[in-house]
Scaffold this active site. Structure first.
Site, short mmCIF file in Angstrom:
data_model
loop_
_atom_site.label_atom_id
_atom_site.label_comp_id
_atom_site.label_asym_id
_atom_site.label_seq_id
_atom_site.Cartn_x
_atom_site.Cartn_y
_atom_site.Cartn_z
N CYS A 1 0.97 -1.17 0.07
CA CYS A 1 0.08 -0.18 0.01
C CYS A 1 0.98 1.25 0.01
O CYS A 1 2.05 1.44 0.44
CB CYS A 1 -0.89 0.04 1.14
SG CYS A 1 -2.06 -1.25 1.48
N THR A 2 0.31 2.13 -0.64
CA THR A 2 1.08 3.56 -0.30
C THR A 2 -0.08 4.64 -0.13
O THR A 2 -1.08 4.44 -0.83
CB THR A 2 1.47 3.99 -1.78
OG1 THR A 2 2.44 3.28 -2.35
CG2 THR A 2 2.41 5.48 -1.80
#
Lengths: 123, 253
Positions: free
Chosen positions: B1-2
């Site tokens: 995830c970012t």
């Protein structure tokens, strides 16, 4: 260019918005969850629409589990023991999970597993 | 995830995230995709949670999952969470729970409870930093005033660090993938460097929903695990999400 060797780092993209093209797979549907409803009734509209997708996602996880434990014992454990945990989960989440199992026809233990997957996955 | 929270030159706050999930959970070599990731994409829904017919908060969810990974309390705060790996992980929390030691909270029930009940950025930050968890996590929180943006790095019991926007240090955005921000990311999974390169190239003067979407569309920030991208603008109470694909060549994670 760096795009063709791992990690395939691209030049910074621009003009991607509004979303379209090969990196855009679709918009996301809006639903309303009425928090005044009893917890077990809150997700009925969502699950009625997404039942088939939920069943196939759960099946994919079961296939994965069975590839690790071909005897099926892992799924048996989930279906037999995880329902015991649901009543220890905080209200209203326990009731919402029961409602989702009811609405989707997916075994309660499997819906519980989906909802605690973050903690389980850290294994 | 970012996940990232950014403040533009006028003090507007934006929050964006890619939700990546399904690593090592079955690879479809024919389609060169992760099996679980692909089965999650049709489950992505946006939900408007109401009470007395008024919006309390909005979220992007996987249908069937009652906890929160991405949400906005309109005009108040925005919240996303990213996975954090630690040997003192969730399996220990689950064992304690099964053995009857139940003073911790399941991560996604905490985020749901914060979005449903917290009425300010500070209250949300305190609850996310101080509540004992069953598993470690990163909470990325944006507020509704200048300087209100942070990454809370959590172990199960402690808040290890709160990394905030800081105008004086020209820190106009904070960006979190899945590694402690004070350490280098795992070299085979460095999505932080390309994401920061693109944010710096964008510059604060140009940050917006559109340019954040550009950053989250750049490989390997966009990768084969990316299920959806969500963009949020707290001052407008705006949340929009898009299901993603990553055309080849594309990193598996």
């Amino acid at each position: 260019s760096t795009q063709y060797v791992p990690p395939y780092t691209e030049e910074c993209r621009s003009g991607m918005y509004p979303p379209r093209g090969p990196t855009f797979k679709g918009a996301v549907t809006w639903y309303t969850v009425d928090l005044d409803l009893p917890p077990s009734k809150r997700w009925t509209e969502v699950i009625t629409d997404k039942k088939a997708n939920l069943v196939s996602m759960i099946q994919a996880i079961k296939d994965l589990a069975n590839s690790f434990v071909p005897s099926g014992k892992l799924i048996e454990l989930v279906d037999r023991d995880l329902p015991l945990i649901v009543n220890t989960l905080p209200y209203p989440f326990n009731e919402e999970i029961k409602g989702i199992a009811q609405d989707s026809g997916v075994a309660l233990g499997e819906v519980v597993l989906f909802n605690i997957f973050y903690e389980v996955f850290t294994v | 995830c970012t996940s990232l929270v950014a403040e533009d030159a006028n003090g507007n706050l934006f929050h964006g995230r890619n939700l990546d999930f399904g690593l090592f959970m079955g690879w479809d070599s024919k389609n060169r995709s992760w099996i679980i990731t692909e089965t999650l994409k049709p489950l992505v829904v946006n939900v408007d949670f109401t009470r007395n017919n008024r919006t309390v908060f909005k979220s992007t969810n996987f249908a069937g999952y009652v906890g929160m990974l991405t949400g906005i309390r309109p005009h108040t705060f925005t919240l996303t969470m990213n996975e954090r790996f630690s040997l003192d992980g969730g399996y220990i929390g689950i064992l304690e729970w099964i053995l009857g030691k139940r003073d911790g909270m399941w991560m996604s029930f905490l985020t749901r409870s914060v979005l449903e009940n917290a009425t300010s950025y500070e209250e949300a930050k305190n609850r996310l930093a101080q509540t004992k968890l069953l598993a470690p996590a990163y909470f990325i929180l944006g507020g509704n005033q200048t300087g209100q943006g942070c990454v809370i790095t959590r172990s199960r019991v402690l808040s290890l660090d709160i990394w905030e926007l800081d105008r004086k240090q020209n820190r106009w955005y904070v960006l979190e993938t899945n590694y402690d921000h004070w350490k280098d990311p795992f070299f085979l999974d460095d999505r932080r460097t390309p994401a920061m390169k693109c944010m710096n190239q964008t510059m604060q003067a140009n940050i917006s929903i559109k340019t954040i979407y550009d950053v989250l569309s750049t490989k390997p920030v966009l990768n084969k695990l990316t299920t959806y991208t969500t963009l949020m603008e707290v001052s407008k109470g705006r949340l929009e999400s898009y299901i993603r694909d990553c055309p080849n060549p594309c990193m598996p994670w």
